[in-house]
Scaffold this motif. Sequence first.
Motif, PDB file in Angstrom:
ATOM      1  N   THR A  89      44.619 -52.384 -59.231  1.00 33.96           N
ATOM      2  CA  THR A  89      44.353 -52.787 -57.850  1.00 33.96           C
ATOM      3  C   THR A  89      42.859 -53.005 -57.628  1.00 33.96           C
ATOM      4  OG1 THR A  89      46.290 -51.543 -57.097  1.00 33.96           O
ATOM      5  CG2 THR A  89      44.638 -52.104 -55.440  1.00 33.96           C
ATOM      6  N   GLN A 106      41.856 -56.251 -59.391  1.00 40.79           N
ATOM      7  CA  GLN A 106      42.306 -57.432 -58.643  1.00 40.79           C
ATOM      8  C   GLN A 106      41.408 -57.681 -57.438  1.00 40.79           C
ATOM      9  OE1 GLN A 106      44.278 -59.643 -59.535  1.00 40.79           O
ATOM     10  NE2 GLN A 106      45.957 -58.824 -60.781  1.00 40.79           N
ATOM     11  N   ALA A 107      40.976 -56.613 -56.789  1.00 42.23           N
ATOM     12  CA  ALA A 107      40.071 -56.769 -55.648  1.00 42.23           C
ATOM     13  C   ALA A 107      38.745 -57.379 -56.094  1.00 42.23           C
ATOM     14  CB  ALA A 107      39.839 -55.423 -54.977  1.00 42.23           C
ATOM     15  N   SER A 122      38.489 -63.119 -69.447  1.00 40.95           N
ATOM     16  CA  SER A 122      37.317 -63.554 -68.696  1.00 40.95           C
ATOM     17  C   SER A 122      36.301 -64.186 -69.641  1.00 40.95           C
ATOM     18  CB  SER A 122      36.676 -62.350 -67.990  1.00 40.95           C
ATOM     19  OG  SER A 122      35.461 -62.714 -67.371  1.00 40.95           O
ATOM     20  N   ASP A 149      41.216 -63.117 -65.002  1.00 41.95           N
ATOM     21  CA  ASP A 149      42.512 -62.617 -64.540  1.00 41.95           C
ATOM     22  C   ASP A 149      42.924 -61.417 -65.377  1.00 41.95           C
ATOM     23  OD1 ASP A 149      43.311 -63.715 -66.939  1.00 41.95           O
ATOM     24  OD2 ASP A 149      44.557 -65.271 -66.087  1.00 41.95           O
ATOM     25  N   ILE A 205      38.338 -59.371 -58.623  1.00 38.65           N
ATOM     26  CA  ILE A 205      38.604 -60.786 -58.941  1.00 38.65           C
ATOM     27  C   ILE A 205      38.592 -61.617 -57.657  1.00 38.65           C
ATOM     28  CG2 ILE A 205      40.387 -62.382 -59.759  1.00 38.65           C
ATOM     29  CD1 ILE A 205      41.156 -60.243 -61.839  1.00 38.65           C
ATOM     30  N   LYS A 206      39.207 -61.067 -56.595  1.00 40.58           N
ATOM     31  CA  LYS A 206      39.266 -61.813 -55.330  1.00 40.58           C
ATOM     32  C   LYS A 206      37.887 -61.987 -54.706  1.00 40.58           C
ATOM     33  CE  LYS A 206      44.021 -60.529 -54.212  1.00 40.58           C
ATOM     34  NZ  LYS A 206      44.901 -59.698 -53.358  1.00 40.58           N
ATOM     35  N   ARG A 207      36.980 -61.052 -54.983  1.00 40.12           N
ATOM     36  CA  ARG A 207      35.615 -61.223 -54.476  1.00 40.12           C
ATOM     37  C   ARG A 207      34.916 -62.409 -55.132  1.00 40.12           C
ATOM     38  NH1 ARG A 207      35.605 -55.416 -54.711  1.00 40.12           N
ATOM     39  NH2 ARG A 207      34.408 -55.420 -56.659  1.00 40.12           N
ATOM     40  N   GLY A 208      35.457 -62.848 -56.273  1.00 41.53           N
ATOM     41  CA  GLY A 208      34.998 -64.079 -56.887  1.00 41.53           C
ATOM     42  C   GLY A 208      33.630 -64.035 -57.492  1.00 41.53           C
ATOM     43  N   GLU A 209      33.184 -62.871 -57.950  1.00 48.30           N
ATOM     44  CA  GLU A 209      31.849 -62.779 -58.531  1.00 48.30           C
ATOM     45  C   GLU A 209      31.799 -63.353 -59.949  1.00 48.30           C
ATOM     46  OE1 GLU A 209      30.399 -58.820 -58.155  1.00 48.30           O
ATOM     47  OE2 GLU A 209      31.052 -58.639 -56.061  1.00 48.30           O
TER      48      GLU A 209
END
Length: 376
Positions: A311, A314-315, A350, A326, A317-321
């Motif tokens: 979790t 995944q958070a 990655s 994946d 990854i969503k921040r997109g740094e």
Amino acid sequence: AAVILGSATPALETYYAARRAELALLTLPERIRGDLPPVRVVDMRQELRVGNRSMFSRALSTGLRHILNAGQQAILYLNRRGSASHVLCRDCGHVETCARCSIPLTYHGEGQLLICHHCNRRYPQPAICPECGGRRIRYFGVGTERVEEAIHLEFPQARTLRWDRDVTGAKGSHDAILAKFVAHQADILIGTQMIAKGLDLPLVTLVGVVAADTGLFLPDFRAAERTFQLLTQVAGRAGRSELGGEVVVQTYEPEHYAIVAASNHDYESFYRQEMAFRREQGYPPIRRLARLVYYHGQRAKAEAEAGRLATELQAAIKRGELADTDLIGPAPCFFARERSEYRWQIVVRSPDPAAFLRQVAVLPGWRLDVDPVDML
């Protein structure tokens, strides 16, 4: 310092770098002495259809008979030791497993023991089933010990040597086995991947691969690559003198591209097909991997901790740094329990997994492997 990497079957990551001019590529397209041996692929499904229940195909049996009559030598390769890969009760279906690792035990006929090939714990040979009390205990699968037994039954005159981890525990044992074979004190050398590389034996005119599919379908993205490498390397042990030689590869998957390419000594063909798979899946050398494995004595806690870290990842990854990143998992490892500890894993794909993981606090209990060699 200058570094030279030499291999008949370079790792895909290395060859990919060379193709992109990140490394200088030098090739030796021909053997120094003699041609590469012809490889015959035998479909073992067809052998069953014609009534051959032996572990040796007709082609391999004929080849072994020929080398014995001619006073030459053969190598038989099987990347599995022991006599049987699992022990099963025919009444209830119970399979004997290690109490600490929950993986099937391997039967070794020499000591009449069941051995765990992960933690080396040993168990007595069962007389009755611990689940139902039945006595119809059967032994399934083939290992190097079983191959040696089959050779002695079919070719009583053959002198054999076995080269695997079970017979090479003592200091100097590798050299002793090789010296005996070089001195022609044995006709047939039976072994695991220890015999696949580096041996230059002029009297070896036949190499037989007893089961080419042993590691082909393991849940590791390098399974096909390792199969191709081992088959190509072991095939290269034959025909290293003016006597010539041949290779017999037994398989239930004769159409698989790794086996077809190995039978043609064709690295380029394998590279093209394997790279298509790696590009589609985003595996190295296209992207890099990091493998995180969590160990705990309680299954529920191992699963919960794996879910918690997933979790967090995944958070991040969503921040997109870091783009093009994946996860695979969380999921139990292929060997889900080892030495009484349950194992759960998360795999990060990655361009730079180490940089990505610096964003997340990884708690004690996790083992991190960036650019892992295997995924099992």
